[in-house]
Design an enzyme around this catalytic site. Structure first.
Site, PDB file in Angstrom:
ATOM      1  N   LYS A 155     -54.471 -75.792  58.114  1.00 27.01           N
ATOM      2  CA  LYS A 155     -54.512 -76.174  59.358  1.00 27.01           C
ATOM      3  C   LYS A 155     -55.963 -76.136  60.129  1.00 27.01           C
ATOM      4  O   LYS A 155     -56.471 -77.191  60.616  1.00 27.01           O
ATOM      5  CB  LYS A 155     -53.252 -75.687  60.324  1.00 27.01           C
ATOM      6  CG  LYS A 155     -53.379 -76.380  61.855  1.00 27.01           C
ATOM      7  CD  LYS A 155     -53.034 -75.634  62.882  1.00 27.01           C
ATOM      8  CE  LYS A 155     -53.814 -74.531  63.215  1.00 27.01           C
ATOM      9  NZ  LYS A 155     -53.517 -73.922  64.500  1.00 27.01           N
ATOM     10  N   CYS A 208     -34.520 -82.926  75.905  1.00 32.45           N
ATOM     11  CA  CYS A 208     -33.892 -83.918  75.176  1.00 32.45           C
ATOM     12  C   CYS A 208     -33.699 -85.046  76.261  1.00 32.45           C
ATOM     13  O   CYS A 208     -33.833 -86.291  76.035  1.00 32.45           O
ATOM     14  CB  CYS A 208     -32.916 -83.647  74.397  1.00 32.45           C
ATOM     15  SG  CYS A 208     -33.054 -82.599  73.007  1.00 32.45           S
ATOM     16  N   CYS A 266     -36.566 -86.894  77.025  1.00 34.55           N
ATOM     17  CA  CYS A 266     -37.149 -87.669  75.989  1.00 34.55           C
ATOM     18  C   CYS A 266     -36.889 -89.189  75.824  1.00 34.55           C
ATOM     19  O   CYS A 266     -35.713 -89.430  75.623  1.00 34.55           O
ATOM     20  CB  CYS A 266     -36.820 -86.810  74.628  1.00 34.55           C
ATOM     21  SG  CYS A 266     -37.728 -87.436  73.352  1.00 34.55           S
ATOM     22  N   CYS A 326     -33.524 -89.766  67.752  1.00 32.52           N
ATOM     23  CA  CYS A 326     -33.809 -88.336  67.417  1.00 32.52           C
ATOM     24  C   CYS A 326     -32.521 -87.849  66.707  1.00 32.52           C
ATOM     25  O   CYS A 326     -31.494 -87.521  67.387  1.00 32.52           O
ATOM     26  CB  CYS A 326     -34.389 -87.463  68.222  1.00 32.52           C
ATOM     27  SG  CYS A 326     -34.659 -85.852  67.617  1.00 32.52           S
ATOM     28  N   CYS A 386     -40.549 -81.484  73.483  1.00 34.84           N
ATOM     29  CA  CYS A 386     -39.901 -81.034  72.300  1.00 34.84           C
ATOM     30  C   CYS A 386     -40.290 -79.498  72.183  1.00 34.84           C
ATOM     31  O   CYS A 386     -40.814 -79.151  71.081  1.00 34.84           O
ATOM     32  CB  CYS A 386     -40.280 -81.841  71.223  1.00 34.84           C
ATOM     33  SG  CYS A 386     -38.851 -81.633  69.684  1.00 34.84           S
TER      34      CYS A 386
END
Length: 300
Positions: A208, A285, A288, A294, A278
């Site tokens: 990363k 949620c 969202c 999802c 998230c």
């Protein structure tokens, strides 16, 4: 006598021409070797043959005359484009910690390019298992003392530890920073490597960090940088063929289907989304836009 010589000569000439032109199914009628006489050999008519086209799968990388390349369908998750569009809307304000305190904001813009690249790499090494606010604070303290390859090599371990504390695993990072900095001075004239393979070979530098260093320090998109946020969200949205266990496994899955033009965007987009909505525990949620799209929303 002369007629006999001519017959032998023409016969040899004809044989030579046939040999040079290769085997044929039939020859055109020819004049007889004797003067003014027609050949008494019967004329053969070519047999009419019908071509049979056989389709087959080429083996060993070879393609047949009638073979066509096999098209393998590329897997992609359902609704990913709509999910991505919704995340862009939720991230439109760009007010997450990563937007102000990420690796691209932690270096000294007035420093030389070589020093800036070194500072980018150090900020990424510090960021592992550490919140952006803590990483930014450590970088400010280091920069206040003049953050260069030479200054770090001249700083004793205890002092370096106090400067970077409380980043995660700070004792290990003191060791990795010293080792990596020494390698940069010895092998790269104080600069950082310009390839992922060389970057991940440095102590304390993972995939990363390497991909982010290539993007921020060198301006090259070498792959998708996957941290814990990207790893978590990709699995929740089912952006991988199967549930993945590590960020590196997630990276490989994403790069198989996600268009390359999106690779540079997806890290910052998902990291900020993971910091604000998230969340690792008790995700928001209800706030969202992807709640209905999802697969994990009903389980969280």
């Amino acid at each position: 006598m002369n007629s006999g010589v001519r017959m032998v000569t023409r016969s040899r000439s004809r044989a030579t021409r046939i040999a040079s032109e290769g085997c044929r199914e039939e020859l055109a009628p020819r004049e007889a070797a004797a003067e003014g006489r027609k050949s008494h050999r019967p004329v053969r008519h070519p047999r009419r043959t019908q071509k049979t086209h056989v389709a087959y799968e080429a083996a060993n990388g070879e393609e047949g005359e009638d073979a066509e390349p096999l098209k393998v369908p590329v897997w992609e998750p359902q609704n990913w484009q709509q999910q991505l569009a919704n995340i862009r809307i939720m991230r439109s304000k760009k007010d997450a910690p990563v937007d102000q305190l990420g690796a691209e904001h932690c270096y000294d813009a007035s420093a030389s390019p070589k020093v800036r690249r070194y500072q980018v790499l150090l900020s990424l090494m510090l960021s592992s298992q550490t919140k952006d606010q803590v990483t930014a604070g450590a970088m400010q303290r280091l920069r206040a003392r003049g953050l260069t390859v030479e200054s770090i090599l001249q700083t004793d371990d205890d002092t370096l530890g106090r400067l970077i504390y409380p980043v995660g695993f700070w004792r290990n990072k003191v060791k990795y920073i010293k080792q990596t900095t020494a390698i940069l001075q010895q092998r790269y004239e104080g600069d950082i490597p310009a390839s992922v393979a060389e970057l991940v070979a440095l102590p304390g530098v993972g995939p990363k960090m390497a991909h982010l260093a290539m993007a921020v320090a060198w301006g090259t998109i070498s792959g998708i940088a996957v941290d814990t946020h990207v790893h978590r969200i990709a699995n929740r949205l089912r952006w991988t063929k199967k549930m993945t266990k590590t960020p590196e496994e997630t990276r490989k899955n994403l790069e198989e289907w996600l268009p390359r033009v999106l690779w540079s965007e997806v890290n910052g987009l998902l990291v900020g989304f993971g910091q604000q909505i998230c969340l690792p525990v008790h995700p928001r949620c209800q706030a969202c836009l992807n709640k209905a799209l999802c697969p994990a929303a009903q389980d969280l």
